[in-house]
Every structure is written in C-alpha cells, then in structure tokens.
Design a protein around this motif. Structure first.
Motif, PDB file in Angstrom:
ATOM      1  N   TRP A 445       0.824  -1.209   0.000  1.00 10.38           N
ATOM      2  CA  TRP A 445       0.000   0.000   0.000  1.00 10.38           C
ATOM      3  C   TRP A 445       0.862   1.264   0.000  1.00 10.38           C
ATOM      4  N   GLN A 446       2.020   1.212   0.615  1.00 10.32           N
ATOM      5  CA  GLN A 446       2.915   2.368   0.610  1.00 10.32           C
ATOM      6  C   GLN A 446       3.478   2.624  -0.787  1.00 10.32           C
ATOM      7  N   GLY A 447       3.874   1.551  -1.486  1.00 10.95           N
ATOM      8  CA  GLY A 447       4.434   1.731  -2.822  1.00 10.95           C
ATOM      9  C   GLY A 447       3.421   2.240  -3.819  1.00 10.95           C
ATOM     10  N   ILE A 448       2.169   1.757  -3.746  1.00  8.53           N
ATOM     11  CA  ILE A 448       1.156   2.160  -4.717  1.00  8.53           C
ATOM     12  C   ILE A 448       0.621   3.548  -4.429  1.00  8.53           C
ATOM     13  N   TRP A 449       0.498   3.909  -3.172  1.00  2.00           N
ATOM     14  CA  TRP A 449      -0.057   5.222  -2.817  1.00  2.00           C
ATOM     15  C   TRP A 449       1.022   6.292  -2.686  1.00  2.00           C
ATOM     16  N   PHE A 450       2.238   5.955  -3.060  1.00  2.00           N
ATOM     17  CA  PHE A 450       3.320   6.940  -2.980  1.00  2.00           C
ATOM     18  C   PHE A 450       3.097   8.087  -3.970  1.00  2.00           C
ATOM     19  N   ALA A 451       2.791   7.761  -5.226  1.00  2.00           N
ATOM     20  CA  ALA A 451       2.581   8.796  -6.239  1.00  2.00           C
ATOM     21  C   ALA A 451       1.379   9.680  -5.927  1.00  2.00           C
ATOM     22  N   PRO A 452       0.193   9.138  -5.579  1.00  2.05           N
ATOM     23  CA  PRO A 452      -0.918  10.028  -5.191  1.00  2.05           C
ATOM     24  C   PRO A 452      -0.597  10.897  -3.981  1.00  2.05           C
ATOM     25  N   ALA A 453       0.199  10.367  -3.033  1.00  3.82           N
ATOM     26  CA  ALA A 453       0.571  11.165  -1.868  1.00  3.82           C
ATOM     27  C   ALA A 453       1.444  12.355  -2.265  1.00  3.82           C
ATOM     28  N   ILE A 454       2.265  12.202  -3.300  1.00  2.63           N
ATOM     29  CA  ILE A 454       3.083  13.314  -3.792  1.00  2.63           C
ATOM     30  C   ILE A 454       2.227  14.301  -4.582  1.00  2.63           C
ATOM     31  N   LEU A 455       1.260  13.792  -5.356  1.00  2.80           N
ATOM     32  CA  LEU A 455       0.426  14.669  -6.181  1.00  2.80           C
ATOM     33  C   LEU A 455      -0.544  15.500  -5.349  1.00  2.80           C
ATOM     34  N   LEU A 456      -0.983  14.971  -4.211  1.00  2.72           N
ATOM     35  CA  LEU A 456      -1.980  15.676  -3.406  1.00  2.72           C
ATOM     36  C   LEU A 456      -1.515  17.057  -2.954  1.00  2.72           C
ATOM     37  N   PRO A 457      -0.346  17.210  -2.324  1.00  2.20           N
ATOM     38  CA  PRO A 457       0.083  18.572  -1.945  1.00  2.20           C
ATOM     39  C   PRO A 457       0.351  19.465  -3.148  1.00  2.20           C
ATOM     40  N   ILE A 458       0.816  18.879  -4.265  1.00  2.00           N
ATOM     41  CA  ILE A 458       1.027  19.694  -5.467  1.00  2.00           C
ATOM     42  C   ILE A 458      -0.302  20.249  -5.964  1.00  2.00           C
ATOM     43  N   GLY A 459      -1.347  19.403  -6.001  1.00  2.54           N
ATOM     44  CA  GLY A 459      -2.666  19.872  -6.426  1.00  2.54           C
ATOM     45  C   GLY A 459      -3.231  20.919  -5.499  1.00  2.54           C
ATOM     46  N   ILE A 460      -3.061  20.731  -4.175  1.00  2.00           N
ATOM     47  CA  ILE A 460      -3.549  21.733  -3.216  1.00  2.00           C
ATOM     48  C   ILE A 460      -2.820  23.051  -3.395  1.00  2.00           C
ATOM     49  N   PHE A 461      -1.501  22.986  -3.588  1.00  2.00           N
ATOM     50  CA  PHE A 461      -0.713  24.212  -3.761  1.00  2.00           C
ATOM     51  C   PHE A 461      -1.123  24.960  -5.036  1.00  2.00           C
ATOM     52  N   LEU A 462      -1.250  24.249  -6.152  1.00  2.00           N
ATOM     53  CA  LEU A 462      -1.619  24.895  -7.406  1.00  2.00           C
ATOM     54  C   LEU A 462      -3.037  25.469  -7.353  1.00  2.00           C
ATOM     55  N   THR A 463      -3.960  24.743  -6.722  1.00  3.01           N
ATOM     56  CA  THR A 463      -5.330  25.249  -6.590  1.00  3.01           C
ATOM     57  C   THR A 463      -5.360  26.510  -5.732  1.00  3.01           C
ATOM     58  N   TRP A 464      -4.580  26.518  -4.667  1.00  3.67           N
ATOM     59  CA  TRP A 464      -4.512  27.713  -3.811  1.00  3.67           C
ATOM     60  C   TRP A 464      -3.918  28.898  -4.567  1.00  3.67           C
ATOM     61  N   LYS A 465      -2.862  28.665  -5.324  1.00  4.25           N
ATOM     62  CA  LYS A 465      -2.251  29.735  -6.104  1.00  4.25           C
ATOM     63  C   LYS A 465      -3.197  30.260  -7.182  1.00  4.25           C
ATOM     64  N   ALA A 466      -3.904  29.356  -7.862  1.00  7.03           N
ATOM     65  CA  ALA A 466      -4.821  29.784  -8.917  1.00  7.03           C
ATOM     66  C   ALA A 466      -6.013  30.532  -8.338  1.00  7.03           C
TER      67      ALA A 466
END
Length: 492
Positions: A445-466
């Motif tokens: 579960w750690q290996g598969i959810w690693f990429a979504p865990a990285i994308l989540l803060p990036i999406g939050i940051f970009l949405t906040w900036k936009a």
C-alpha cells in the motif's frame, strides 16, 4: 421579504449560472475525448510496433486482428485516461485564460472554485467509472487480450510456398517448386520429401507439374501431380544397410494431401489464465491473498520444523525443544585435537561439506519462500492499484485545471509539454513505488499510494495559487521577487 424584482434577479442569476456550467462542460468534454483517443491511439500503435513480428505473415482474419486491437486498447485505458484528464483540463483553462474569458468571469464575481464546480462533479463521475473499469472491465479485457495474444503468437506462419526454395512449414514434409504460374495454383518442377517416418530422406516424389487446391474447410491442401516419379529406399528389407535397395514408381497422375490444421488459430482454454492476479477483481484478489498467505505460513512452518529436526545442533526454543536424551551435546572445538592428523583432515572436510549442503538448503528454501512472498505482494499491488487509479484521475484534474488557469496558454503547445512532464513524474513515481513494493522494500500500500501522496500537496498548492490569482509562471514577478531578496542582502 423578497420582492418581484429580487425574484427576477435570482432567476436571472440562476439562468446565467446554468448557461455558464453548460459552457464549461462543453469546453472541457471536447478536449477530454480528443486527448483520450489520441493517447489511446499512440499506445495502440506502440503495441502494434512491439508485436508486429507476431502478427505479420500468419494469415490472421480481420476479425481476429480487430478483436486483439480492441482488447489491447481496453488494457491501455489506465494509461490514457489520467493523461487525457490532465491535458484536457490544462488545455481548457489555458484557453479560457488566453482569451480573457476567465478574467471576465472573475470580474463578474464568479470565483475559480465556482467555475470548477461542474468539472469537479464530472471528475468524480470519471473516478467512479474508472474504479468500475479497473475492477470489472479491466480484468475481463486483460483475460481476453492475453489469452488471444498467446494463441496468436503460438500460431504458425501461413502457408507460403515460394519458387526455388525448400519449404518445411508442414510437419513431416519438405516441398520445393521450380515455378508458380500467374494463377497461383499451377506449379511446375515439383519435389516433395516425406519425413513422416523420421528416418531421413528415404522417400522423394518428383513431378513435372501439378495443381494446388484447398479443401472447402481449409484444413487440407491437396497437390494434384502429373508425370512424376516416386523414389523410396526400402528400409523394411533384410540387409538394407549393405544393399541399399530402393523402389522407383512412375505415375501419370497422383494426389498428395497435406494437413493444414496446424496453421489454424487454436484457442486455448481461458480458464488456464483466470488464476493470474491481473485477471482478478477485488473480491477474487482478497480470496487469493488469504489463500496464498495461509500456504506461505504453512510452508514456512514446515521448513522450519524439518530443518530443526534434521540439524539438531541448532539451539532449540521452547516450541521445538528436544529432549535431553535426543539432544546433541554441546560442541567443543578442542575435541578435534584428540584425533590423529590424518583423521582431522577427513573430519574437517566432512564438516565443511555438511556446512555447504546446509547453506544450499537454506538458500534454496529462502528463494522459494521469497518467490511465494513476491506473488502475494503482486496480488496486493494489483488490489491497491484498482483504488489508486481512480484517485489519480481525480488528483490530476486538480493539477491540470489550476495550472491552466495560471499559465493562461491554450492549444496543444505549452499545455502538452507541461502535462507530459507531470504525467512522466506521476508514472515514474508510480513505477518506483510499485517496484519497491514488489521487491518487499516497502509495504504494497505504501508503494502504490506513494505517487498520489506526492500529487496531493502539489494539487492543493496549485489550486490555492490559482484561486488567489498568483502569477506563478510570470517571469517579471519572479524578477521582482529576486530583486527584493538581493536588496535585503545588501542592506544586511
């Protein structure tokens, strides 16, 4: 109390919002479908290029190739859909920003979150459809695709008899024709070697000319030969090794039949592929994981018990303690000195061989247990990928939409480059996590959810900036920011 004017105003606002939602959906769904089918087509062409050698020259019917490509394209949806969502959302909001439509909406008091609301609902629906696809459709399509691909790759090349060349595609025969007429059926200067008895070139048939015909069911090829000779070495006679007798028979007309059933596409039973983890849904994966874990535990306990009972020099624990009568006495290295020098070498050699044998047994059983553990991990990886696929589709929308609103560039130029970079980042992280999970370095579960865990803060940051209209990619803004930092350094 609301007046009639207030109700009219509210009705007008509701109508405008409804028209805005329809406009946003139309602007998004078109690029989504376009980019999805483009990505699917590119992946399909990659598949054709990879397996072109297994498809060409086998005389496959068009519906077989069509089914193979259809099932293959179904298995590529987990790759094409996230890329399409990322690229289409980036293109759509980039177009709105480039044509100042996004600025106009914000000037009218419509926030970016309100503009994204209908697309968020669409993304949720796509995520649910993606989960259903990965759990139900994908295993079925994978089963059909891999079983059909296996049969196609195992199929022999189509019958292709060329002038002046020896053809050995038919089992038990080697055929050569000197010339083929334009009609494709008339052949001349024919030689047929019969190897069905597996004793060499003892039977040869030659003919001046003949005709080739297929039976109606296309399972047999019939040669109608004219003006020929049969040469045969008589290996059934006594003393044939010395006398080498042979028989020659002339004929005016003769029929030779060849079995072409090996050239037909034979379908393998699909039940042989169903136990593979890639062909199972969530319920089946859970059952398989429980069964495999029980077998793994049983094998580990059986090996441990057998090893302890065989090698009593191991220190026993409370669960497998040996009795005092059967336990081996403690080893004292000094006892080796009680033997003669000639005997010591044999004793040490025997001990060395026993140690090497024990090490090999341990290594072999360790490899077996590790391979079985890896199978369990692969089942768990497939289980978690069914969930992470739908979540990734939702997260990539929250990267593409705000990123398009920030860069304000539409079309297939800048959005395609940026979305490709993010998509590569996503799949590199996914591949790295999946590989680490498969090797047992991290939990599945750690290996598969690693990429979504990285994308989540990036999406939050970009949405906040936009949402705050931040000029994240504005060069002048960054120049002013660095100038301020330089000035602060000088003041200090």
């Amino acid at each position: 109390m609301f007046t009639s004017t207030d109700w009219l105003y509210l009705q007008h606002c509701f109508t405008m919002m409804k028209k805005l939602d329809i406009f946003i959906l139309k602007s998004y769904l078109g690029p989504l479908l376009l980019t999805f089918f483009i990505a699917l087509f590119i992946l399909l062409m990659q598949f054709v290029w990879k397996y072109i050698d297994d498809l060409v020259g086998k005389g496959l019917e068009w519906h077989i190739i069509a089914r193979l490509l259809f099932y293959a394209s179904s298995t590529f949806v987990p790759l094409a859909l996230p890329l399409a969502i990322l690229l289409s959302s980036l293109m759509m909001f980039g177009n709105l920003g480039e044509h100042y439509e996004l600025v106009t909406m914000k000037a009218a008091g419509i926030s970016l979150s309100r503009i994204m609301r209908p697309l968020i609902m669409v993304s949720l629906m796509i995520s649910m459809v993606a989960f259903y696809f990965s759990n139900v459709v994908f295993p079925y399509a994978n089963l059909k695709f891999l079983s059909l691909l296996y049969d196609v790759r195992e199929k022999k090349l189509a019958f292709n008899l060329k002038e002046g060349l020896f053809y050995d595609g038919i089992d038990g025969f080697v055929i050569r024709v000197g010339k083929k007429e334009k009609d494709g059926n008339t052949i001349r200067d024919i030689m047929i070697y019969d190897h069905t008895r597996n004793i060499g070139n003892v039977s040869l048939t030659t003919a001046e000319w003949g005709r080739m015909e297929l039976t109606p069911d296309k399972k047999f090829l019939v040669f109608k030969l004219f003006n020929g000779i049969n040469y045969e070495e008589r290996t059934d006679l006594k003393g044939y090794e010395i006398t080498r007798p042979y028989q020659r028979t002339r004929f005016k007309e003769q029929y030779q039949t060849f079995d072409l059933s090996a050239f037909q596409l034979t379908r393998t039973d699909e039940n042989l592929f169903k136990k593979n983890f890639e062909m199972q849904n969530i319920k089946q994966l859970r059952y398989s994981v429980d069964s495999l874990r029980q077998l793994l535990i049983s094998d580990r306990k059986g090996f441990e018990a057998g090893f302890r009972s065989t090698h009593r020099f191991l220190p026993p624990d409370d669960s497998t303690a040996l009795s005092a009568d059967t336990a081996a006495p403690p080893f004292n290295p000094a006892t080796i000195l009680n033997f003669k020098a000639s005997e010591r070498k044999g004793i040490l050699e025997s001990a060395r061989n026993a140690a090497v044998t024990t090490q090999q047994i341990l290594q072999t059983n360790s490899d077996i247990l590790n391979s079985k553990s890896k199978v369990v991990r692969k089942h768990m990886i497939t289980y978690h990928k069914k969930f992470s696929f739908s979540i990734a589709c939702f997260l990539l929308f929250f990267i593409g939409a705000p990123l398009g609103a920030i860069i304000r560039k539409g079309g297939l130029g800048m959005p395609a480059v940026i979305s490709t970079l993010f998509f590569i980042l996503f799949w590199v992280l996914s591949f790295a996590g999946e590989k680490s999970a498969a090797e047992g370095e991290v939990a599945p579960w750690q290996g598969i959810w690693f990429a979504p865990a990285i994308l989540l803060p990036i999406g939050i940051f970009l949405t906040w900036k936009a949402t705050n209209d931040a000029s994240l990619f504005d060069i002048e803004t960054w120049e002013r920011y660095f100038r301020k930092l330089i000035r602060r350094e000088h003041r200090l």
